[in-house]
Design an enzyme around this catalytic site. Structure first.
Site, PDB file in Angstrom:
ATOM      1  N   LEU A 168      30.392  20.679 104.217  1.00  0.00           N
ATOM      2  CA  LEU A 168      29.038  20.850 103.677  1.00  0.00           C
ATOM      3  C   LEU A 168      28.021  21.003 104.813  1.00  0.00           C
ATOM      4  O   LEU A 168      26.822  20.907 104.605  1.00  0.00           O
ATOM      5  CB  LEU A 168      28.681  19.674 102.755  1.00  0.00           C
ATOM      6  CG  LEU A 168      29.658  19.511 101.572  1.00  0.00           C
ATOM      7  CD1 LEU A 168      29.342  18.247 100.772  1.00  0.00           C
ATOM      8  CD2 LEU A 168      29.617  20.740 100.650  1.00  0.00           C
ATOM      9  N   ASP A 219      25.933  28.752 108.341  1.00  0.00           N
ATOM     10  CA  ASP A 219      25.426  27.389 108.159  1.00  0.00           C
ATOM     11  C   ASP A 219      24.012  27.222 108.701  1.00  0.00           C
ATOM     12  O   ASP A 219      23.140  26.639 108.050  1.00  0.00           O
ATOM     13  CB  ASP A 219      26.351  26.389 108.856  1.00  0.00           C
ATOM     14  CG  ASP A 219      27.777  26.501 108.367  1.00  0.00           C
ATOM     15  OD1 ASP A 219      28.003  27.209 107.367  1.00  0.00           O
ATOM     16  OD2 ASP A 219      28.665  25.883 108.984  1.00  0.00           O
TER      17      ASP A 219
HETATM   18  P1  ADP Z   1      30.811  19.785 108.624  1.00  0.00           P
HETATM   19  O1  ADP Z   1      29.798  20.585 109.333  1.00  0.00           O
HETATM   20  O2  ADP Z   1      31.465  20.518 107.514  1.00  0.00           O
HETATM   21  O3  ADP Z   1      30.324  18.452 108.165  1.00  0.00           O
HETATM   22  P2  ADP Z   1      31.989  19.865 111.219  1.00  0.00           P
HETATM   23  O4  ADP Z   1      33.330  19.478 111.739  1.00  0.00           O
HETATM   24  O5  ADP Z   1      31.514  21.230 111.452  1.00  0.00           O
HETATM   25  O6  ADP Z   1      31.990  19.495 109.667  1.00  0.00           O
HETATM   26  O7  ADP Z   1      30.893  18.911 111.832  1.00  0.00           O
HETATM   27  C1  ADP Z   1      31.046  17.516 111.777  1.00  0.00           C
HETATM   28  C2  ADP Z   1      30.672  16.938 113.139  1.00  0.00           C
HETATM   29  O8  ADP Z   1      29.243  17.045 113.348  1.00  0.00           O
HETATM   30  C3  ADP Z   1      30.948  15.446 113.232  1.00  0.00           C
HETATM   31  O9  ADP Z   1      32.295  15.205 113.598  1.00  0.00           O
HETATM   32  C4  ADP Z   1      29.962  15.029 114.309  1.00  0.00           C
HETATM   33  O10 ADP Z   1      30.450  15.370 115.582  1.00  0.00           O
HETATM   34  C5  ADP Z   1      28.757  15.915 114.022  1.00  0.00           C
HETATM   35  N1  ADP Z   1      27.792  15.238 113.123  1.00  0.00           N
HETATM   36  C6  ADP Z   1      27.356  15.690 111.926  1.00  0.00           C
HETATM   37  N2  ADP Z   1      26.459  14.840 111.363  1.00  0.00           N
HETATM   38  C7  ADP Z   1      26.325  13.822 112.240  1.00  0.00           C
HETATM   39  C8  ADP Z   1      25.546  12.621 112.246  1.00  0.00           C
HETATM   40  N3  ADP Z   1      24.727  12.290 111.235  1.00  0.00           N
HETATM   41  N4  ADP Z   1      25.670  11.803 113.327  1.00  0.00           N
HETATM   42  C9  ADP Z   1      26.467  12.131 114.349  1.00  0.00           C
HETATM   43  N5  ADP Z   1      27.221  13.227 114.392  1.00  0.00           N
HETATM   44  C10 ADP Z   1      27.161  14.081 113.358  1.00  0.00           C
HETATM   45 MG    MG Z   2      30.159  22.360 110.412  1.00  0.00          MG
END
Ligand code: ADP
Ligand code: MG
Length: 406
Positions: free
Chosen positions: A134, A186
């Site tokens: 998401l 995104d």
């Molecule tokens: P998605 O974008 O679908 O959630 P991704 O693998 O692209 O999945 O991104 C997730 C990564 O983004 C997490 O593993 C972390 O590194 C970073 N991230 C996202 N939101 C946060 C947050 N609130 N605090 C810290 N890191 C975050």
């Molecule tokens: Mg992502």
């Protein structure tokens, strides 16, 4: 419905100000936020310059920030309860690594683009489920990017033209610094979406149209199910699919599969299948990959046309056809996604599909409002029957893009 576990919209900007002050011993200069997104249709098409149709989620990542007088980036994630500190000069491809890359990478990319950007203190929190397909990653980049734009007077939130510059910086942060080779959907969703509308984005030209997407008026709900399933295959397979799409285009003598005329699809698939019967088994995979991409791009056009007519039965059918194509031709679904989709359809959804890259992540279902809670319960029960950990379903509406909150 089981959306109680998730703060339904976003962490409160006011409470984030308090957290900032207690952590940094001074007030923040302001609070900014950016949304997660869910793609309605157009999956695995952005990297061939295709069409996508995301909405911004009501779930957002919120960032309380203040300028510093030096080049240090100090970020605290309340979501993870972790703090990171890095000198801006040390940020670059692969550095600092981990979640701080998504935040610090944006400042680096803005500097690379010639903007005068210095250090910041930041506290972030999020109601976007992390790693659920998401787009919590773009929500984080764009919340920080919005803050940096205002704090350093870059005016990159001023209008869509300026926002496109910020989109490019956030994409560089994700691709170059965090090292995730994703397309640009995104970040575009997080910075361009409008409330009550889906973003019809042409990934080749960058052109956008805002398509009314207000289900409430039609007694419908978009139910998102975060399967909470993560398959280790995911990362490598994304690249493999991307390469297959490139190879198919090459064999057809085209720049990308976007150039295949959907009316001439059969011909293109014949070419890919090859003339000699001996080639066919090996080429069959390429045929199916190309068929998904080309038909999916066409389904985005058809979905937009149906939405303009308020024809939600057709929208639902297109969702389900998209799922079948992703499952059988593109082979990026998984048992958890299939079960969520099949259960929703069995409960009377107009349509349902996996969304995002696949191999876990989330599904969406278009369901009558009065059936939403029951559908969510049935999905949870179906997972329990198989001994899988509980998924998480919640209804969403189309939210707004990145902005300053306080
Ligand atoms: P998605 O974008 O679908 O959630 P991704 O693998 O692209 O999945 O991104 C997730 C990564 O983004 C997490 O593993 C972390 O590194 C970073 N991230 C996202 N939101 C946060 C947050 N609130 N605090 C810290 N890191 C975050
Ligand atoms: Mg992502």
């Amino acid at each position: 419905m089981t959306h109680d576990a998730l703060p339904s919209t976003a962490p409160s900007p006011a409470s984030l100000l308090d957290t900032f002050e207690s952590l940094h011993g001074r007030p923040a200069d302001g609070v900014w936020s950016a949304p997660g997104r869910v793609n309605l249709i157009g999956e695995h098409t952005d990297y061939v310059g295709g069409l996508v149709l995301p909405i911004a989620l009501p779930q957002r990542t919120v960032a309380a920030c203040a300028r510093r007088g030096d080049d240090l980036v100090r970020v605290h994630s309340a979501t993870l309860d972790q703090t990171a500190e890095i000198a801006l000069g040390e940020v670059g491809p692969g550095s600092p690594g981990g979640w701080p890359s998504y935040a610090a990478g944006v400042l680096w990319a803005l500097r690379e683009a010639g903007h005068e950007v210095g250090g910041i203190d930041a506290v972030i929190d999020s109601s976007v489920p992390v790693g659920a397909g998401l787009s919590s990653s773009a929500a984080l980049e764009c919340a920080v990017g919005a803050a940096v734009s205002d704090l350093f007077d870059l005016a990159l939130l001023a209008d869509d033209t300026a926002r496109r510059e910020l989109i490019a910086a956030c994409i560089r942060a994700e691709n170059d610094v965090a090292g995730a080779a994703t397309g640009g959907m995104d970040q575009s969703a997080a910075l361009l979406c409008r409330p009550g509308h889906a973003l019809y984005l042409d990934c080749r030209s960058g052109e956008v149209e805002h398509i009314p997407f207000d289900l409430e008026d039609h007694g419908l709900v978009l139910l998102v199910t975060d399967t909470r399933a993560a398959h280790t295959l995911a990362d490598g397979q994304y690249e493999v699919r991307r390469r297959a799409a490139e190879r198919a285009a090459e064999r057809l003598g085209l720049a990308t599969l976007r150039d295949v005329d959907p009316h001439a699809l059969d011909e293109a698939l014949e070419t890919l299948a090859g003339d000699s019967p001996g080639d066919r088994p090996g080429n069959d995979e390429l045929v199916r990959r190309a068929r998904h991409v080309v038909t999916e791009i066409d389904r985005v056009r058809a979905t937009v046309a149906a939405l303009r007519e308020d024809d939600f039965d057709t929208v639902g059918e297109l969702f389900t056809t998209s799922h079948v194509s992703l499952r059988d031709d593109f082979e990026v679904s998984c048992a958890e996604l299939d079960l969520a989709v099949e259960t929703a359809l069995g409960a009377g959804a107009l349509g349902a599909r996996m969304t995002g890259g696949g191999f876990g992540g989330s599904s969406i279902a278009l369901v009558p409002a009065e059936a939403a809670a029951h559908t969510a319960d049935l999905i949870t029960a179906a997972y329990a029957d198989r001994g899988w950990s509980a998924p998480h379903s919640f209804a969403v509406t189309a939210g707004g893009a990145a902005r300053r909150d306080l």
